[in-house]
Design a protein around this motif. Structure first.
Motif, PDB file in Angstrom:
ATOM      1  N   ASN A  27       0.837  -1.192   0.000  1.00  0.00           N
ATOM      2  CA  ASN A  27       0.000   0.000   0.000  1.00  0.00           C
ATOM      3  C   ASN A  27       0.875   1.246   0.000  1.00  0.00           C
ATOM      4  OD1 ASN A  27      -2.502   1.364   0.155  1.00  0.00           O
ATOM      5  ND2 ASN A  27      -2.169   1.730   2.339  1.00  0.00           N
ATOM      6  N   PRO A  28       0.667   2.185  -0.916  1.00  0.00           N
ATOM      7  CA  PRO A  28       1.473   3.405  -0.932  1.00  0.00           C
ATOM      8  C   PRO A  28       1.395   4.141   0.396  1.00  0.00           C
ATOM      9  CG  PRO A  28       0.196   3.222  -2.950  1.00  0.00           C
ATOM     10  CD  PRO A  28      -0.295   2.143  -2.027  1.00  0.00           C
ATOM     11  N   THR A  29       2.458   4.831   0.739  1.00  0.00           N
ATOM     12  CA  THR A  29       2.525   5.492   2.041  1.00  0.00           C
ATOM     13  C   THR A  29       2.573   7.008   1.907  1.00  0.00           C
ATOM     14  OG1 THR A  29       4.936   5.333   2.017  1.00  0.00           O
ATOM     15  CG2 THR A  29       3.719   3.551   3.096  1.00  0.00           C
ATOM     16  N   HIS A  30       2.119   7.527   0.766  1.00  0.00           N
ATOM     17  CA  HIS A  30       2.230   8.971   0.542  1.00  0.00           C
ATOM     18  C   HIS A  30       0.901   9.677   0.796  1.00  0.00           C
ATOM     19  CE1 HIS A  30       5.878   7.585  -1.116  1.00  0.00           C
ATOM     20  NE2 HIS A  30       5.349   7.162  -2.235  1.00  0.00           N
ATOM     21  N   ALA A  31       0.141   9.182   1.754  1.00  0.00           N
ATOM     22  CA  ALA A  31      -1.166   9.783   2.027  1.00  0.00           C
ATOM     23  C   ALA A  31      -1.001  11.220   2.522  1.00  0.00           C
ATOM     24  CB  ALA A  31      -1.911   8.961   3.074  1.00  0.00           C
ATOM     25  N   ARG A  32      -1.991  12.033   2.274  1.00  0.00           N
ATOM     26  CA  ARG A  32      -1.931  13.424   2.695  1.00  0.00           C
ATOM     27  C   ARG A  32      -2.070  13.523   4.210  1.00  0.00           C
ATOM     28  NH1 ARG A  32      -6.696  16.058   0.204  1.00  0.00           N
ATOM     29  NH2 ARG A  32      -7.548  13.965   0.349  1.00  0.00           N
ATOM     30  N   ASP A  33      -1.243  14.340   4.803  1.00  0.00           N
ATOM     31  CA  ASP A  33      -1.268  14.540   6.245  1.00  0.00           C
ATOM     32  C   ASP A  33      -1.928  15.879   6.534  1.00  0.00           C
ATOM     33  OD1 ASP A  33      -0.851  14.281   8.931  1.00  0.00           O
ATOM     34  OD2 ASP A  33       1.244  14.956   8.856  1.00  0.00           O
ATOM     35  N   VAL A  34      -3.211  15.970   6.183  1.00  0.00           N
ATOM     36  CA  VAL A  34      -3.925  17.234   6.343  1.00  0.00           C
ATOM     37  C   VAL A  34      -5.244  16.969   7.048  1.00  0.00           C
ATOM     38  CG1 VAL A  34      -4.998  19.170   5.162  1.00  0.00           C
ATOM     39  CG2 VAL A  34      -2.909  18.157   4.238  1.00  0.00           C
ATOM     40  N   GLN A  35      -5.521  17.717   8.089  1.00  0.00           N
ATOM     41  CA  GLN A  35      -6.757  17.563   8.829  1.00  0.00           C
ATOM     42  C   GLN A  35      -7.773  18.596   8.342  1.00  0.00           C
ATOM     43  OE1 GLN A  35      -7.292  15.092  10.983  1.00  0.00           O
ATOM     44  NE2 GLN A  35      -5.223  14.367  10.506  1.00  0.00           N
ATOM     45  N   PRO A  36      -9.012  18.179   8.007  1.00  0.00           N
ATOM     46  CA  PRO A  36     -10.007  19.145   7.539  1.00  0.00           C
ATOM     47  C   PRO A  36     -10.438  20.087   8.655  1.00  0.00           C
ATOM     48  CG  PRO A  36     -11.013  16.977   7.873  1.00  0.00           C
ATOM     49  CD  PRO A  36      -9.530  16.798   8.048  1.00  0.00           C
ATOM     50  N   ASP A  37     -10.739  21.350   8.273  1.00  0.00           N
ATOM     51  CA  ASP A  37     -11.227  22.292   9.263  1.00  0.00           C
ATOM     52  C   ASP A  37     -12.747  22.282   9.268  1.00  0.00           C
ATOM     53  OD1 ASP A  37     -12.067  23.754   7.064  1.00  0.00           O
ATOM     54  OD2 ASP A  37     -10.279  25.015   7.051  1.00  0.00           O
ATOM     55  N   ASP A  38     -13.347  23.201  10.019  1.00  0.00           N
ATOM     56  CA  ASP A  38     -14.808  23.207  10.174  1.00  0.00           C
ATOM     57  C   ASP A  38     -15.529  23.525   8.869  1.00  0.00           C
ATOM     58  OD1 ASP A  38     -14.476  22.609  12.828  1.00  0.00           O
ATOM     59  OD2 ASP A  38     -14.600  24.703  13.496  1.00  0.00           O
ATOM     60  N   ASN A  39     -14.839  24.196   7.946  1.00  0.00           N
ATOM     61  CA  ASN A  39     -15.472  24.574   6.683  1.00  0.00           C
ATOM     62  C   ASN A  39     -15.050  23.659   5.540  1.00  0.00           C
ATOM     63  OD1 ASN A  39     -16.696  26.897   7.892  1.00  0.00           O
ATOM     64  ND2 ASN A  39     -14.731  27.958   7.729  1.00  0.00           N
ATOM     65  N   TRP A  40     -14.691  22.414   5.864  1.00  0.00           N
ATOM     66  CA  TRP A  40     -14.109  21.541   4.855  1.00  0.00           C
ATOM     67  C   TRP A  40     -15.070  21.266   3.706  1.00  0.00           C
ATOM     68  CZ3 TRP A  40     -16.006  16.871   3.257  1.00  0.00           C
ATOM     69  CH2 TRP A  40     -16.986  16.259   4.056  1.00  0.00           C
ATOM     70  N   GLN A  41     -16.394  21.204   3.973  1.00  0.00           N
ATOM     71  CA  GLN A  41     -17.332  20.900   2.893  1.00  0.00           C
ATOM     72  C   GLN A  41     -17.356  22.016   1.852  1.00  0.00           C
ATOM     73  OE1 GLN A  41     -20.771  20.013   5.503  1.00  0.00           O
ATOM     74  NE2 GLN A  41     -20.816  18.004   4.512  1.00  0.00           N
ATOM     75  N   GLU A  42     -17.439  23.266   2.325  1.00  0.00           N
ATOM     76  CA  GLU A  42     -17.432  24.390   1.398  1.00  0.00           C
ATOM     77  C   GLU A  42     -16.111  24.461   0.641  1.00  0.00           C
ATOM     78  OE1 GLU A  42     -18.230  24.501   4.536  1.00  0.00           O
ATOM     79  OE2 GLU A  42     -20.245  25.365   4.745  1.00  0.00           O
ATOM     80  N   GLN A  43     -15.013  24.218   1.372  1.00  0.00           N
ATOM     81  CA  GLN A  43     -13.702  24.238   0.735  1.00  0.00           C
ATOM     82  C   GLN A  43     -13.584  23.130  -0.303  1.00  0.00           C
ATOM     83  OE1 GLN A  43     -10.738  26.498   1.670  1.00  0.00           O
ATOM     84  NE2 GLN A  43     -10.700  25.827  -0.466  1.00  0.00           N
ATOM     85  N   PHE A  44     -14.123  21.945   0.008  1.00  0.00           N
ATOM     86  CA  PHE A  44     -14.059  20.820  -0.921  1.00  0.00           C
ATOM     87  C   PHE A  44     -14.809  21.134  -2.208  1.00  0.00           C
ATOM     88  CE2 PHE A  44     -15.660  16.894  -2.765  1.00  0.00           C
ATOM     89  CZ  PHE A  44     -14.529  16.097  -2.803  1.00  0.00           C
ATOM     90  N   VAL A  45     -16.006  21.723  -2.084  1.00  0.00           N
ATOM     91  CA  VAL A  45     -16.800  22.063  -3.271  1.00  0.00           C
ATOM     92  C   VAL A  45     -16.060  23.102  -4.111  1.00  0.00           C
ATOM     93  CG1 VAL A  45     -18.929  23.155  -4.077  1.00  0.00           C
ATOM     94  CG2 VAL A  45     -19.015  21.473  -2.232  1.00  0.00           C
ATOM     95  N   ALA A  46     -15.523  24.127  -3.453  1.00  0.00           N
ATOM     96  CA  ALA A  46     -14.796  25.166  -4.186  1.00  0.00           C
ATOM     97  C   ALA A  46     -13.555  24.594  -4.863  1.00  0.00           C
ATOM     98  CB  ALA A  46     -14.413  26.296  -3.233  1.00  0.00           C
ATOM     99  N   ASP A  47     -12.818  23.741  -4.151  1.00  0.00           N
ATOM    100  CA  ASP A  47     -11.604  23.141  -4.721  1.00  0.00           C
ATOM    101  C   ASP A  47     -11.936  22.235  -5.902  1.00  0.00           C
ATOM    102  OD1 ASP A  47     -10.063  24.429  -2.855  1.00  0.00           O
ATOM    103  OD2 ASP A  47      -9.818  22.684  -1.540  1.00  0.00           O
ATOM    104  N   THR A  48     -13.051  21.528  -5.804  1.00  0.00           N
ATOM    105  CA  THR A  48     -13.444  20.633  -6.898  1.00  0.00           C
ATOM    106  C   THR A  48     -13.776  21.430  -8.154  1.00  0.00           C
ATOM    107  OG1 THR A  48     -14.288  18.985  -5.339  1.00  0.00           O
ATOM    108  CG2 THR A  48     -15.056  18.826  -7.607  1.00  0.00           C
ATOM    109  N   ARG A  49     -14.415  22.578  -7.992  1.00  0.00           N
ATOM    110  CA  ARG A  49     -14.707  23.441  -9.147  1.00  0.00           C
ATOM    111  C   ARG A  49     -13.402  23.908  -9.802  1.00  0.00           C
ATOM    112  NH1 ARG A  49     -19.131  26.652  -5.827  1.00  0.00           N
ATOM    113  NH2 ARG A  49     -20.985  25.372  -6.245  1.00  0.00           N
ATOM    114  N   VAL A  50     -12.424  24.259  -8.966  1.00  0.00           N
ATOM    115  CA  VAL A  50     -11.130  24.685  -9.504  1.00  0.00           C
ATOM    116  C   VAL A  50     -10.469  23.527 -10.249  1.00  0.00           C
ATOM    117  CG1 VAL A  50      -8.799  25.419  -8.889  1.00  0.00           C
ATOM    118  CG2 VAL A  50     -10.774  26.472  -7.775  1.00  0.00           C
ATOM    119  N   ALA A  51     -10.523  22.327  -9.670  1.00  0.00           N
ATOM    120  CA  ALA A  51      -9.911  21.157 -10.314  1.00  0.00           C
ATOM    121  C   ALA A  51     -10.573  20.875 -11.661  1.00  0.00           C
ATOM    122  CB  ALA A  51     -10.013  19.943  -9.405  1.00  0.00           C
ATOM    123  N   GLU A  52     -11.906  20.988 -11.713  1.00  0.00           N
ATOM    124  CA  GLU A  52     -12.598  20.803 -12.992  1.00  0.00           C
ATOM    125  C   GLU A  52     -12.114  21.817 -14.028  1.00  0.00           C
ATOM    126  OE1 GLU A  52     -16.910  19.152 -13.004  1.00  0.00           O
ATOM    127  OE2 GLU A  52     -16.838  20.727 -11.475  1.00  0.00           O
TER     128      GLU A  52
END
Length: 353
Positions: free
Chosen positions: A89-114
């Motif tokens: 199993n690869p060991t390069h997982a992201r070491d980042v903890q989501p904050d309280d606004n992670w859902q909004e950030q995830f949606v915004a980041d996904t739009r940028v990725a698209e």
């Protein structure tokens, strides 16, 4: 609901792959196991490329919800001993903890990725070339840095997209973009035999894995191209695995590439990375020289940092050079290279001659 749909979509993509490349796939928890009966002449990296592109190159959608699969892959060797999938199993997982606004950030980041990946797929991503100049002879470019931009419908319309990379880092999908960037620069170097070009990759990508397997094989076959390529590892995201990053730097340098540590002094920059990675070039964040204009202590700190960087690398580049005063400060502090707006218009066509 969306996680269930993601698993279903990936399972269907795996089945489609196995129909075109005879084999079998099975899912267990977070793992997917492929078994292929392949001719000996087919290289592991080619097969891994195929698996990764088949599973992860397209987003998954459910209604208005969109997400990009984050897939990591490795080759398992079957021997007489019992097989444990966790052992590969690869060991390069992201070491980042989501904050309280992670859902909004995830949606915004996904739009940028698209936006970014659509531009990439539509052939709308390109580079502006910015010279990295010799501190003592600014008319001489040590190499040109390829800065990512998006072309518009109007020929002269070009929009820098470097800041969007942070969204891809947070989603864990930046390796796909980084691979495209390096592939594109290699093609440009191949077509321009005298060019010397550098390009950025995220610290998240600084590990020898499937994304780099075929590129490393390519560079090994074209040492002249490798010797004119500089890979700049940005420090806008933490280096989660220092050992993996050190191996990555060593592998690139063994091929003849130069490696730079970029953005030192910004966000996650640390003395640990500067001292440990063994890079050829250290690039100091633009904010450091800007602070020197108003603070003598800042100039002393910059001079001390450059002295330390010279112990760790052969070249130290100060970024953010906008005026002749900035250049004079950087030289006085000991910089060997300069980069910034002041030189953007100089020797701008030299990289392609």
């Amino acid at each position: 609901m969306f996680a269930t749909n993601m698993r279903h979509v990936l399972r269907e993509r795996a089945r489609e792959l196995c129909r075109h490349r005879p084999g079998a796939a099975a899912i267990s928890g977070e793992h997917m196991l492929f078994v292929f009966d392949i001719p000996q002449e087919i290289q592991d990296e080619s097969l891994l490329d195929l698996v990764m592109s088949s599973l992860a190159d397209r987003p998954v959608r459910l209604g208005s919800a969109v997400a990009f699969p984050v897939v990591e892959a490795n080759v398992a060797r079957f021997e007489d001993a019992p097989f444990d999938i966790n052992s590969v199993n690869p060991t390069h997982a992201r070491d980042v903890q989501p904050d309280d606004n992670w859902q909004e950030q995830f949606v915004a980041d996904t739009r940028v990725a698209e936006y970014v990946f659509k531009a990439m797929d539509d052939g709308q991503l390109d580079f502006d070339l910015e010279p990295v100049c010799d501190a003592n002879e600014p008319a001489v470019a040590l190499y040109h840095e390829a800065l990512l931009c998006k072309t518009g419908e109007i020929a002269c319309e070009r929009l820098r997209v470097g800041s969007e990379v942070r969204a891809l880092e947070r989603l864990g999908v930046v390796r796909r973009l980084d691979r495209w960037v390096v592939e594109s620069v290699i093609r440009r170097l191949t077509m321009s035999p005298r060019a010397r070009i550098g390009c950025n990759i995220s610290a998240q990508s600084a590990a020898i894995d499937v994304h780099w397997a075929s590129l490393i094989a390519t560079l090994a076959e074209v040492p002249d191209v490798a010797s004119r390529l500089t890979i700049e590892i940005t420090e806008t995201f933490p280096l989660a695995n220092l050992d993996a990053a050190r191996e990555f730097v060593s592998a690139l340098r063994s091929l003849g590439c130069s490696v730079a540590l970029d953005d030192v002094g910004h966000d996650f920059g640390s003395l640990r990375n500067l001292i440990s990675l063994g890079v050829d070039i250290v690039k100091l964040d633009r904010a450091l020289v800007a602070a020197c204009c108003f603070d003598l202590a800042a100039a002393a700190r910059l001079s001390q940092l450059i002295d330390l960087a010279k112990v760790c690398a052969t070249s130290v580049v100060v970024e953010g050079i906008e005026t002749e005063d900035d250049a004079s400060i950087a030289r006085a502090c000991g910089a060997t290279g300069l980069q910034g707006y002041l030189y953007s218009s100089l020797i701008n066509g030299a990289a392609n001659r």
